[in-house]
Motif scaffolding. Structure first.
Motif, PDB file in Angstrom:
ATOM      1  N   GLN A 292       0.835  -1.200   0.000  1.00 23.56           N
ATOM      2  CA  GLN A 292       0.000   0.000   0.000  1.00 23.56           C
ATOM      3  C   GLN A 292       0.874   1.256   0.000  1.00 23.56           C
ATOM      4  O   GLN A 292       0.613   2.209  -0.734  1.00 23.56           O
TER       5      GLN A 292
ATOM      6  N   GLY B 129       2.423   2.398  -3.181  1.00 28.28           N
ATOM      7  CA  GLY B 129       1.510   3.075  -4.093  1.00 28.28           C
ATOM      8  C   GLY B 129       1.296   4.544  -3.770  1.00 28.28           C
ATOM      9  O   GLY B 129       0.682   5.253  -4.578  1.00 28.28           O
ATOM     10  N   VAL B 130       1.821   5.025  -2.626  1.00 27.19           N
ATOM     11  CA  VAL B 130       1.546   6.410  -2.251  1.00 27.19           C
ATOM     12  C   VAL B 130       2.807   7.245  -2.059  1.00 27.19           C
ATOM     13  O   VAL B 130       2.709   8.451  -1.827  1.00 27.19           O
TER      14      VAL B 130
ATOM     15  N   GLU C  22       3.480  12.850   1.237  1.00 19.96           N
ATOM     16  CA  GLU C  22       3.824  11.440   1.446  1.00 19.96           C
ATOM     17  C   GLU C  22       3.862  11.108   2.934  1.00 19.96           C
ATOM     18  O   GLU C  22       3.426  10.023   3.339  1.00 19.96           O
TER      19      GLU C  22
ATOM     20  N   ALA D 151       0.356  10.542   4.020  1.00 20.58           N
ATOM     21  CA  ALA D 151      -0.194   9.296   3.484  1.00 20.58           C
ATOM     22  C   ALA D 151       0.336   8.094   4.252  1.00 20.58           C
ATOM     23  O   ALA D 151      -0.411   7.139   4.539  1.00 20.58           O
TER      24      ALA D 151
ATOM     25  N   ALA E 171      -2.007   5.514   6.506  1.00 18.23           N
ATOM     26  CA  ALA E 171      -2.023   4.072   6.221  1.00 18.23           C
ATOM     27  C   ALA E 171      -1.614   3.281   7.450  1.00 18.23           C
ATOM     28  O   ALA E 171      -2.222   2.241   7.777  1.00 18.23           O
TER      29      ALA E 171
END
Length: 451
Positions: free
Chosen positions: A7, A10-11, A50, A53, A57
């Motif tokens: 995950q 992807g960010v 980032e 993010a 997560a």
């Protein structure tokens, strides 16, 4: 943890490593080579977006998050969760007297940028240390008696909270978080940048002198007496050094036990020279020099190591130190002792360190008169038992002078019983707990002796 790593890939544009990946060890390596971090995931962020993010997560999956810049303060191994590295966020810009400093900056970069404008930051003794982590703990540097602790000069932070929200913390926005970040150290969020006020300073009168073993007692006693009356413009420290017989060390002190005196004066050089004369008169220097120097070279005063190495230290604050202290200190730590300790440093505090900023901050340990930092031989085989025993042997006779206060940047891994609680007054520690809970209700950012 594999799902979280995928995950995160992807960010973020930066790397995401698991323990089995090539590059993992280099990504999580810090300054202290004796500490080996083994988080479940390492993420090299490149932007504030980032950072947010990654935190969101991790929070959604119940995974703890910790942050690594240079790793100078990493005294304990990180063995779980996500380790965010900030080295790729290292921009510094100057606007007037404000430096905008990103999370991965080291002080050397800020010093160089500020010098182009005739300005200087109030930094620590080493310019290789990461700016953010150091400043979150307050920060005692070679100009602290004159200008205060480093966090006194912060004018604002950008922070990712435990819920993944990006906020500004300054005197007007989220002032409770701003109060906590200036001295509260960890567990308050992921700081992505800070605005730091600079001072007008292009030169100072400073440097260091080394004295041989026969002069240690006399120079130390003279220094302690001298510190009782010098003005706030005078900053100094002394250190008993046991230096190895290495070719890289200058011959006069190679393999010797010496005393070094470090000095930094802000003002007229002639006055700086006059004020320092009692130290010159106290012994015969074998190496070094003190004189007018560019402010951008301030790190040369302490000349701390820049390359990673195994490191072990213990520190306390002293409530006071007079003639009896000098005698005892030389007896337990001087050249007559065989100790596995490379440095025992006393810094003169007081002055502007004792005064909090008008709006208040969470900085602890402001009441100390001196700090004492003990640095052990850089051999990890000695870290578990030999060095702690040696430090205990030095500190026990000094108990009458040791302050109940502590400052968190000198508290190592917070593993010594009671040191965490000593870093702040009880009311400050209670307020810090409230602020941490408000901005990180699920404890995404673990902090404290049991984190």
């Amino acid at each position: 943890m594999g799902a979280l790593a995928e995950q995160l890939r992807g960010v973020v544009r930066g790397p995401v490593f698991g323990p089995e990946d090539d590059g993992f060890a280099a990504e999580v390596a810090g300054f202290n080579l004796a500490v080996r971090h083994t988080p479940e995931v390492a993420v090299g962020i490149t932007s504030e977006a980032e950072a947010a993010a990654v935190v969101r997560a991790a929070a959604d999956s119940g995974t703890p998050v910790r942050v690594l810049a240079t790793g100078h303060g990493s005294a304990r191994a990180i063995e779980d969760g996500v380790l965010v590295t900030t080295a790729r966020m290292a921009n510094v810009t100057i606007d007037g007297r404000i430096a905008h400093i990103e999370a991965g900056c080291r002080w050397a970069e800020v010093v160089a940028a500020a010098a182009e404008h005739g300005l200087a930051p109030i930094t620590g003794a080493s310019d290789a240390v990461g700016c953010i982590g150091y400043t979150l703990g307050g920060g005692l540097g070679p100009l602290s008696r004159t200008y205060g602790v480093s966090s006194d000069w912060v004018r604002g932070f950008r922070v990712v909270t435990g819920t993944g929200e990006v906020v500004t913390a300054n005197a007007d926005e989220n002032p409770d978080l701003f109060w906590a970040l200036r001295g509260g150290k960890g567990g308050l969020g992921l700081v992505t940048s800070m605005d730091f006020e600079l001072v007008e300073l292009t030169s100072l009168y400073g440097g260091s002198l080394f004295f041989g073993a026969d002069d240690i007692a006399s120079v130390l006693s003279a220094w302690l007496e001298w510190t009782r009356s010098v003005p706030e413009t005078v900053n100094s420290s002394v250190a008993i050094l046991r230096l190895p017989p290495l070719d890289a060390i200058p011959e006069p002190i190679r393999g010797q036990t010496t005393l070094t005196v470090r000095y930094a004066f802000v003002g007229d050089p002639a006055e700086g020279e006059r004020l320092f004369q009692p130290i010159r008169d106290a012994g015969t220097p074998v190496l070094g020099g003190v004189g007018e120097m560019p402010a951008r070279d301030i790190a040369l005063i302490h000349n701390d190591p820049k390359d990673p190495l195994p490191a072990w230290d213990r520190a306390v604050l002293l409530a006071e130190a007079g003639a009896d202290f000098a005698t005892t200190f030389v007896d337990v730590a001087g050249p007559g002792r065989q100790l596995p300790l490379v440095a025992l440093e006393l810094r003169h505090l007081g002055g502007a360190v004792h005064r909090d900023v008008p709006e208040g901050s969470a900085v602890g340990g402001r009441g100390g008169a001196y700090s004492l930092v003990i640095i052990g031989v850089p051999d990890p085989a000695l870290f578990a038992e030999v060095l702690p025993a040696a430090a205990d042997g030095v500190l026990a006779p000094l108990a009458p002078w040791i302050s109940p206060e502590m400052t968190v940047n000198f508290a190592g891994g917070l593993s010594v019983h009671g040191v965490y609680e000593a870093c702040w007054p009880a009311e400050t520690l209670a307020r810090l707990t409230e602020v941490r809970t408000a901005y990180d209700p699920d404890a995404v950012f673990p902090y404290g002796p049991r984190s």
